[in-house]
Design a protein around this motif. Structure first.
Motif, PDB file in Angstrom:
ATOM      1  N   ASP A   1      71.134 -48.404 -15.434  1.00 55.99           N
ATOM      2  CA  ASP A   1      69.888 -47.418 -15.626  1.00 55.99           C
ATOM      3  C   ASP A   1      68.969 -47.565 -16.483  1.00 55.99           C
ATOM      4  O   ASP A   1      67.773 -46.978 -16.532  1.00 55.99           O
ATOM      5  CB  ASP A   1      70.754 -45.894 -15.815  1.00 55.99           C
ATOM      6  N   GLY A   2      69.122 -48.500 -17.434  1.00 55.29           N
ATOM      7  CA  GLY A   2      68.054 -48.930 -18.247  1.00 55.29           C
ATOM      8  C   GLY A   2      67.978 -48.343 -19.646  1.00 55.29           C
ATOM      9  O   GLY A   2      67.228 -48.727 -20.478  1.00 55.29           O
ATOM     10  N   ALA A   3      68.819 -47.412 -19.573  1.00 51.68           N
ATOM     11  CA  ALA A   3      68.439 -46.750 -21.124  1.00 51.68           C
ATOM     12  C   ALA A   3      68.918 -47.558 -22.321  1.00 51.68           C
ATOM     13  O   ALA A   3      69.914 -48.342 -22.087  1.00 51.68           O
ATOM     14  CB  ALA A   3      69.433 -45.409 -20.987  1.00 51.68           C
ATOM     15  N   CYS A   4      68.178 -47.194 -23.248  1.00 53.60           N
ATOM     16  CA  CYS A   4      68.759 -48.208 -24.609  1.00 53.60           C
ATOM     17  C   CYS A   4      69.463 -47.195 -25.562  1.00 53.60           C
ATOM     18  O   CYS A   4      69.182 -46.116 -26.029  1.00 53.60           O
ATOM     19  CB  CYS A   4      67.233 -48.134 -25.363  1.00 53.60           C
ATOM     20  N   GLU A   5      70.678 -47.383 -25.499  1.00 56.96           N
ATOM     21  CA  GLU A   5      71.765 -46.582 -26.304  1.00 56.96           C
ATOM     22  C   GLU A   5      71.480 -46.635 -27.835  1.00 56.96           C
ATOM     23  O   GLU A   5      71.872 -45.717 -28.517  1.00 56.96           O
ATOM     24  CB  GLU A   5      73.275 -47.099 -25.968  1.00 56.96           C
ATOM     25  N   GLU A   6      70.549 -47.343 -28.301  1.00 54.67           N
ATOM     26  CA  GLU A   6      70.367 -47.361 -29.580  1.00 54.67           C
ATOM     27  C   GLU A   6      69.138 -46.511 -30.040  1.00 54.67           C
ATOM     28  O   GLU A   6      68.746 -46.430 -31.136  1.00 54.67           O
ATOM     29  CB  GLU A   6      69.969 -48.974 -30.047  1.00 54.67           C
ATOM     30  N   GLY A   7      68.314 -46.028 -28.982  1.00 53.98           N
ATOM     31  CA  GLY A   7      67.384 -45.073 -29.214  1.00 53.98           C
ATOM     32  C   GLY A   7      66.094 -45.553 -29.019  1.00 53.98           C
ATOM     33  O   GLY A   7      65.628 -46.898 -29.240  1.00 53.98           O
ATOM     34  N   PRO A   8      64.877 -44.908 -29.185  1.00 52.12           N
ATOM     35  CA  PRO A   8      63.585 -45.261 -29.004  1.00 52.12           C
ATOM     36  C   PRO A   8      63.163 -46.098 -30.194  1.00 52.12           C
ATOM     37  O   PRO A   8      62.266 -47.087 -30.006  1.00 52.12           O
ATOM     38  CB  PRO A   8      62.738 -44.025 -29.030  1.00 52.12           C
ATOM     39  N   SER A   9      63.687 -45.980 -31.519  1.00 56.31           N
ATOM     40  CA  SER A   9      63.233 -46.860 -32.466  1.00 56.31           C
ATOM     41  C   SER A   9      63.672 -48.199 -32.403  1.00 56.31           C
ATOM     42  O   SER A   9      63.018 -49.260 -32.761  1.00 56.31           O
ATOM     43  CB  SER A   9      63.938 -46.359 -33.642  1.00 56.31           C
ATOM     44  N   TYR A  10      64.689 -48.737 -31.210  1.00 55.37           N
ATOM     45  CA  TYR A  10      65.102 -49.982 -31.256  1.00 55.37           C
ATOM     46  C   TYR A  10      64.757 -50.630 -30.020  1.00 55.37           C
ATOM     47  O   TYR A  10      64.941 -51.562 -29.727  1.00 55.37           O
ATOM     48  CB  TYR A  10      66.797 -49.847 -31.467  1.00 55.37           C
ATOM     49  N   TRP A  11      64.328 -49.726 -29.243  1.00 57.45           N
ATOM     50  CA  TRP A  11      63.814 -50.093 -27.747  1.00 57.45           C
ATOM     51  C   TRP A  11      62.936 -51.321 -27.987  1.00 57.45           C
ATOM     52  O   TRP A  11      62.808 -52.198 -27.237  1.00 57.45           O
ATOM     53  CB  TRP A  11      62.835 -48.988 -27.018  1.00 57.45           C
ATOM     54  N   GLY A  12      61.866 -51.253 -29.026  1.00 58.83           N
ATOM     55  CA  GLY A  12      60.971 -52.201 -29.145  1.00 58.83           C
ATOM     56  C   GLY A  12      61.558 -53.735 -29.307  1.00 58.83           C
ATOM     57  O   GLY A  12      61.063 -54.644 -29.412  1.00 58.83           O
ATOM     58  N   HIS A  13      62.755 -53.588 -30.054  1.00 55.32           N
ATOM     59  CA  HIS A  13      63.564 -54.681 -30.609  1.00 55.32           C
ATOM     60  C   HIS A  13      64.725 -55.326 -29.446  1.00 55.32           C
ATOM     61  O   HIS A  13      65.047 -56.302 -29.364  1.00 55.32           O
ATOM     62  CB  HIS A  13      64.476 -54.494 -31.636  1.00 55.32           C
TER      63      HIS A  13
END
Length: 640
Positions: free
Chosen positions: A276-288
């Motif tokens: 599904d592509g969700a980042c379980e670390e949250g938006p702050s970590y999406w860039g990383h």
């Protein structure tokens, strides 16, 4: 001396229930032998002009040129800072990372700004300071952050010359220095040929040789054990390593072997992430995480002339679009785990990712973010992102802005659910499990925004210290379920571990209803058989219902709610929250609960910069103990 592991020790040593699917998308695109013929000569794939090509650099920098030069001029008299041995040791003495990272990062920022300015201006005015910065970096015993040096066999926070570690710090600096060598080594040679030679030798010894010699860096995941965590470190470190090899490794066979090894490693991250592509670390970590995966894939695409291309894969697009869907508005984002509630993302990165995966939504969202922000002339020491952002500035400025307006977004594997209504509510709730990357014990929690203002919130995380990523992590209040919007069952909070997870997670988009059994997030001491939590966003209200069955009732249950506004509980059965001209009320059964409020001072700068001086915990304590029952809370907007 007993020493606690940092960052990942507590996380890596445990197992998770994250889905791991052997997709191996990169390895399916090319074998090592094919890769040998795919990789282009450096001067063919690097699309930036040579240093001497002033027309080319003027075209790239455009109307950003003067600002880039001005930013560099601020460092013409910069005094390079010494990172002392005691700065490294402070991590294990007090837990502070900042003592070492502050001077180190200041030097790196200075070097990056000077390099960008010299490329923009091209007059040699910044070269002496660049040489100083390069020489200073080469004289350091390590480019690794003190918080990550416990990966050494010594387990200490002082660099051990017997062993080379590659971490986020060394990888990022290695990448910047590789680009610096590539563009400016001839200019350095005009002063003394030893400078560029010394730089190249350092990158080789600190990045190239250890990467090929070792397959046991945890983030490589090359010796992957099913269930082990693979997080943002993987694409982040590998993208930096990839640049170093592509720019500095002259031997074609060695270069293709190294690039293929990074492909094997990055495949482990792609395998770990849910479809599904969700980042379980949250938006702050999406860039990383997803963002760094994009960087890696774009560099690989460029270096192979487009022959190695994953951008048409639906999963890669899903990973990109997550950042847009998770934007609430007015700078607020959905912030599960360690993510901050404030953000939005790097508009240039989002725009370019959107171009690559053909997501008009991402491109328009990037333009929306850019309306209220000035495009950064330098993205820290990230050379690739910096130059790419300069290059896309014109296209970004011509794109029509729009923020996503989907009524709901559902991530079935990661179990994130976002719902919106016409009253201005944005509900974000989650199932999941309590060993996600950057985990908080938060199975079943929610955040609620009214006209983009956070009302029921997730605090996020404070300033990172040794304790943050150690076996003391869950002694920190922000990590505990009783400081999320969750129940204490029989006086017990949720527990950390892969086995503590939601069950029977369901989302009905027709009814706008999200439900799950969160009993599995509590250990046996909670004596809970089932605890079904339901979020229903309909009829102009959010209804939260907890239906439960206990094996026995030992202590009164508590329902906890974390709020930004101070709750008004003067009227029994009603809680009123008012913040930034937004007002709502929550109705509860006064016959069942006694309300109380805890004021939580925000003394940590990372938290206070988001929330100000205080957060509040509203606790509704059950007046009677019962082995089964149902609690209901109805939240409505109060129009003023």
């Amino acid at each position: 001396m007993k020493y606690l592991f940092v960052f990942l020790a507590i996380l890596i040593s445990t197992t998770s229930i994250a889905s791991y699917t052997e997709r191996n998308l990169l390895q399916k695109e090319a074998s090592e032998q094919q890769l040998r013929s795919y990789i282009l000569p450096t001067d063919q794939w690097v699309k930036y002009p040579a240093y001497s090509n002033r027309i080319g650099w003027d075209s790239i920098t455009g109307n950003l040129k003067n600002k880039i030069i001005q930013d560099g001029e601020a460092y013409l008299n910069y005094e390079w800072k010494v990172v002392k041995a005691t700065d490294y040791l402070e991590f294990e003495r007090s837990g502070s990372r900042a003592v070492m990272e502050t001077p180190f990062n200041a030097n790196n920022t200075a070097l990056g700004r000077l390099v960008y300015a010299e490329l923009a201006e091209g007059k040699g005015r910044f070269m002496e300071q660049i040489i100083n910065g390069v020489w200073h970096a080469c004289e350091m015993s390590s480019w690794v952050l003190s918080a990550h040096l416990s990966a050494q066999k010594s387990k200490r926070s002082l660099p051990d010359y017997h062993e080379e570690i590659i971490d986020l710090g060394s990888g990022q600096l290695g990448s910047l220095l590789s680009w610096t060598w590539y563009f400016l080594h001839e200019q350095m040679d005009k002063t003394d040929t030893i400078i560029a030679s010394k730089l190249r030798k350092n990158i080789r010894e600190r990045i190239l040789i250890p990467y090929m010699a070792r397959s046991d860096y945890w983030w490589q995941a090359l010796n992957y054990t099913p269930g082990t965590l693979v997080n943002n470190w993987n694409p982040w470190c590998n993208s930096n390593v990839l640049i170093c090899f592509l720019l500095l490794e002259d031997n074609a066979d060695a270069r293709s072997a190294a690039v293929y090894k990074t492909m094997q490693s990055v495949d482990k991250f792609i395998n770990y992430v849910n479809e599904d592509g969700a980042c379980e670390e949250g938006p702050s970590y999406w860039g990383h995480a997803a963002g760094k995966l994009y960087d890696y894939l774009q560099i690989l695409y460029n270096a192979t002339g487009g022959r190695l291309n994953l951008f048409s894969k639906p999963m890669i697009k899903n990973m990109g679009e997550y950042i847009a869907h998770s934007y609430v508005g007015n700078g607020w984002v959905v912030n599960f785990a360690d993510a901050s509630a404030k953000g939005g993302g790097d508009a240039g990165l989002i725009f370019r990712y959107g171009e690559a995966v053909n997501s008009n939504m991402m491109q328009r969202f990037a333009a929306y973010l850019q309306q209220t922000n000035t495009l950064e002339t330098g993205v820290g020491i990230d050379f690739f992102r910096t130059i790419e952002n300069w290059s896309c500035a014109a296209g970004l400025s011509k794109t029509d802005p729009e923020s996503p307006s989907d009524k709901y977004t559902w991530y079935p594997q990661t179990q994130f659910c976002y719902m919106k209504d016409e009253q201005g509510f944005f509900l974000a709730a989650k199932g999941g499990y309590n060993n996600e990357s950057h985990n908080h014990n938060d199975v079943g929690t929610f955040s609620l925004y009214l006209n983009t203002t956070p009302m029921f919130v997730d605090a996020g995380v404070g300033t990172y210290t040794r304790q943050t990523f150690s076996n003391e992590r869950y002694s920190i209040w922000t990590m505990q379920s009783n400081y999320h919007n969750l129940p204490m069952i029989n006086g017990k909070p949720e527990q950390f571990g892969a086995e503590y997870r939601a069950k029977d997670v369901q989302f009905d988009e027709r009814l706008m209803r999200f439900s799950m059994d969160i009993s599995g997030a509590y250990n046996a001491d909670a004596s809970v058989k089932s605890w079904k939590r339901t979020y229903d966003l309909s009829n102009n209200a959010l209804t939260i219902e907890d239906a439960f069955t206990l094996a026995e009732a030992k202590q009164p249950n508590q329902e906890n709610f974390l709020t930004w506004a101070k709750p008004d509980i003067t009227t029994p059965g009603t809680v009123v929250l008012e913040k930034d001209r937004q007002k709502l009320q929550m109705i509860y059964d006064a016959a069942l609960f006694t309300p109380s409020i805890e004021e939580i001072p925000q003394t940590d700068p990372r938290l206070s910069s988001v929330w100000g001086e205080h957060l509040y915990r509203l606790t509704l304590t059950a007046k009677k103990m019962q082995v089964s029952g149902k609690y209901k809370f109805i939240i409505r907007r109060v129009r003023q």
